[in-house]
Design a protein around this motif. Structure first.
Motif, PDB file in Angstrom:
ATOM      1  N   GLY A  47       9.481  -3.864  -6.489  1.00  0.00           N
ATOM      2  CA  GLY A  47      10.356  -2.829  -5.939  1.00  0.00           C
ATOM      3  C   GLY A  47       9.892  -2.120  -4.645  1.00  0.00           C
ATOM      4  O   GLY A  47      10.138  -1.043  -4.322  1.00  0.00           O
ATOM      5  N   LEU A  48       8.945  -2.825  -3.858  1.00  0.00           N
ATOM      6  CA  LEU A  48       8.579  -2.228  -2.408  1.00  0.00           C
ATOM      7  C   LEU A  48       9.646  -2.271  -1.589  1.00  0.00           C
ATOM      8  O   LEU A  48       9.344  -1.343  -0.641  1.00  0.00           O
ATOM      9  CB  LEU A  48       7.261  -3.067  -2.081  1.00  0.00           C
ATOM     10  CG  LEU A  48       6.095  -2.964  -3.277  1.00  0.00           C
ATOM     11  CD1 LEU A  48       5.165  -4.175  -2.651  1.00  0.00           C
ATOM     12  CD2 LEU A  48       5.724  -1.864  -3.577  1.00  0.00           C
ATOM     13  N   ASP A  49      10.739  -2.789  -1.731  1.00  0.00           N
ATOM     14  CA  ASP A  49      11.981  -2.915  -0.782  1.00  0.00           C
ATOM     15  C   ASP A  49      12.346  -1.452  -0.636  1.00  0.00           C
ATOM     16  O   ASP A  49      13.196  -1.072  -0.066  1.00  0.00           O
ATOM     17  CB  ASP A  49      12.788  -3.978  -0.971  1.00  0.00           C
ATOM     18  CG  ASP A  49      13.145  -4.085  -2.331  1.00  0.00           C
ATOM     19  OD1 ASP A  49      12.474  -3.673  -3.250  1.00  0.00           O
ATOM     20  OD2 ASP A  49      14.386  -4.352  -2.516  1.00  0.00           O
ATOM     21  N   ARG A  50      12.274  -0.713  -1.819  1.00  0.00           N
ATOM     22  CA  ARG A  50      12.728   0.554  -1.692  1.00  0.00           C
ATOM     23  C   ARG A  50      12.010   1.621  -0.997  1.00  0.00           C
ATOM     24  O   ARG A  50      12.460   2.713  -0.927  1.00  0.00           O
ATOM     25  CB  ARG A  50      12.942   1.093  -3.251  1.00  0.00           C
ATOM     26  CG  ARG A  50      13.758   0.324  -4.258  1.00  0.00           C
ATOM     27  CD  ARG A  50      13.681   0.624  -5.739  1.00  0.00           C
ATOM     28  NE  ARG A  50      14.569   0.117  -6.433  1.00  0.00           N
ATOM     29  CZ  ARG A  50      15.629   0.510  -7.035  1.00  0.00           C
ATOM     30  NH1 ARG A  50      16.070   1.723  -6.681  1.00  0.00           N
ATOM     31  NH2 ARG A  50      16.503  -0.186  -7.798  1.00  0.00           N
ATOM     32  N   LEU A  51      10.851   1.228  -0.393  1.00  0.00           N
ATOM     33  CA  LEU A  51       9.892   2.218   0.238  1.00  0.00           C
ATOM     34  C   LEU A  51      10.362   1.879   1.711  1.00  0.00           C
ATOM     35  O   LEU A  51      10.644   1.019   2.284  1.00  0.00           O
ATOM     36  CB  LEU A  51       8.440   1.776   0.016  1.00  0.00           C
ATOM     37  CG  LEU A  51       8.051   1.977  -1.498  1.00  0.00           C
ATOM     38  CD1 LEU A  51       6.655   1.700  -1.539  1.00  0.00           C
ATOM     39  CD2 LEU A  51       8.186   3.436  -1.992  1.00  0.00           C
ATOM     40  N   ALA A  52      10.597   3.278   2.524  1.00  0.00           N
ATOM     41  CA  ALA A  52      10.761   3.396   3.721  1.00  0.00           C
ATOM     42  C   ALA A  52       9.342   2.879   4.506  1.00  0.00           C
ATOM     43  O   ALA A  52       9.494   2.697   5.812  1.00  0.00           O
ATOM     44  CB  ALA A  52      11.366   4.451   4.326  1.00  0.00           C
ATOM     45  N   GLU A  53       8.337   3.455   4.069  1.00  0.00           N
ATOM     46  CA  GLU A  53       6.910   3.290   4.678  1.00  0.00           C
ATOM     47  C   GLU A  53       6.010   3.005   3.767  1.00  0.00           C
ATOM     48  O   GLU A  53       6.243   3.323   2.355  1.00  0.00           O
ATOM     49  CB  GLU A  53       6.532   4.471   5.694  1.00  0.00           C
ATOM     50  CG  GLU A  53       6.658   5.655   4.769  1.00  0.00           C
ATOM     51  CD  GLU A  53       6.475   6.957   5.579  1.00  0.00           C
ATOM     52  OE1 GLU A  53       6.095   6.856   6.805  1.00  0.00           O
ATOM     53  OE2 GLU A  53       6.935   8.141   5.187  1.00  0.00           O
ATOM     54  N   ARG A  54       4.847   2.335   4.081  1.00  0.00           N
ATOM     55  CA  ARG A  54       3.639   1.949   3.077  1.00  0.00           C
ATOM     56  C   ARG A  54       2.308   2.550   3.739  1.00  0.00           C
ATOM     57  O   ARG A  54       2.212   2.123   4.821  1.00  0.00           O
ATOM     58  CB  ARG A  54       3.682   0.472   3.073  1.00  0.00           C
ATOM     59  CG  ARG A  54       4.655   0.058   2.098  1.00  0.00           C
ATOM     60  CD  ARG A  54       4.495  -1.591   2.102  1.00  0.00           C
ATOM     61  NE  ARG A  54       3.448  -2.165   1.208  1.00  0.00           N
ATOM     62  CZ  ARG A  54       2.937  -2.889   0.923  1.00  0.00           C
ATOM     63  NH1 ARG A  54       3.628  -4.098   1.102  1.00  0.00           N
ATOM     64  NH2 ARG A  54       1.710  -3.245   0.159  1.00  0.00           N
ATOM     65  N   PRO A  55       1.721   3.321   3.188  1.00  0.00           N
ATOM     66  CA  PRO A  55       2.098   4.047   1.935  1.00  0.00           C
ATOM     67  C   PRO A  55       3.206   5.056   2.326  1.00  0.00           C
ATOM     68  O   PRO A  55       3.180   5.743   3.365  1.00  0.00           O
ATOM     69  CB  PRO A  55       0.876   4.554   1.239  1.00  0.00           C
ATOM     70  CG  PRO A  55      -0.089   4.857   2.463  1.00  0.00           C
ATOM     71  CD  PRO A  55       0.408   3.779   3.326  1.00  0.00           C
ATOM     72  N   PRO A  56       4.130   5.510   1.077  1.00  0.00           N
ATOM     73  CA  PRO A  56       4.915   6.476   1.546  1.00  0.00           C
ATOM     74  C   PRO A  56       4.399   7.905   1.532  1.00  0.00           C
ATOM     75  O   PRO A  56       3.167   8.078   0.710  1.00  0.00           O
ATOM     76  CB  PRO A  56       5.863   6.558   0.225  1.00  0.00           C
ATOM     77  CG  PRO A  56       4.952   5.802  -1.009  1.00  0.00           C
ATOM     78  CD  PRO A  56       4.094   4.923   0.084  1.00  0.00           C
ATOM     79  N   THR A  57       4.876   8.735   2.267  1.00  0.00           N
ATOM     80  CA  THR A  57       4.229   9.943   2.286  1.00  0.00           C
ATOM     81  C   THR A  57       4.584  10.992   1.127  1.00  0.00           C
ATOM     82  O   THR A  57       4.035  12.094   0.787  1.00  0.00           O
ATOM     83  CB  THR A  57       4.728  10.737   3.716  1.00  0.00           C
ATOM     84  OG1 THR A  57       6.214  10.880   3.754  1.00  0.00           O
ATOM     85  CG2 THR A  57       4.075   9.824   4.850  1.00  0.00           C
TER      86      THR A  57
END
Length: 89
Positions: A47-57
């Protein structure tokens, strides 16, 4: 009779969802497991495609899945406060 697998599943919370802060370790997003009795941290690998950035803030909702990746229990992103298609990013 309760098996070791059942006890481990309860301790790591397979199927449970948690709001977690993720950090990157050796290219993998990882979160400390919120259950003190869990012997493993959580490796977020789905489900990493749900994240806007890696790592999320921000905190991310992660569901624990029933497999192990690199010595950690696997998890999948269920919900993120900010999405890649969010115009406010």
């Amino acid at each position: 009779m309760t098996s070791i697998r059942d006890l481990l599943g309860e301790a790591v919370g397979v199927g449970r969802r948690y709001r977690l802060r993720l950090e990157e370790r050796d290219g993998v997003l990882v979160a400390a497991h919120p259950n003190d009795s869990s012997p493993m941290d959580i490796a977020v690998v789905e489900g990493l495609d749900r994240l806007a950035e890696r790592p999320p803030t921000e905190l991310v909702t992660v569901e624990v899945v029933g497999r192990v990746v690199d010595g950690r229990i696997a998890g999948r992103v269920v919900e993120s406060d900010r999405r890649a298609d969010d115009s406010s990013c």
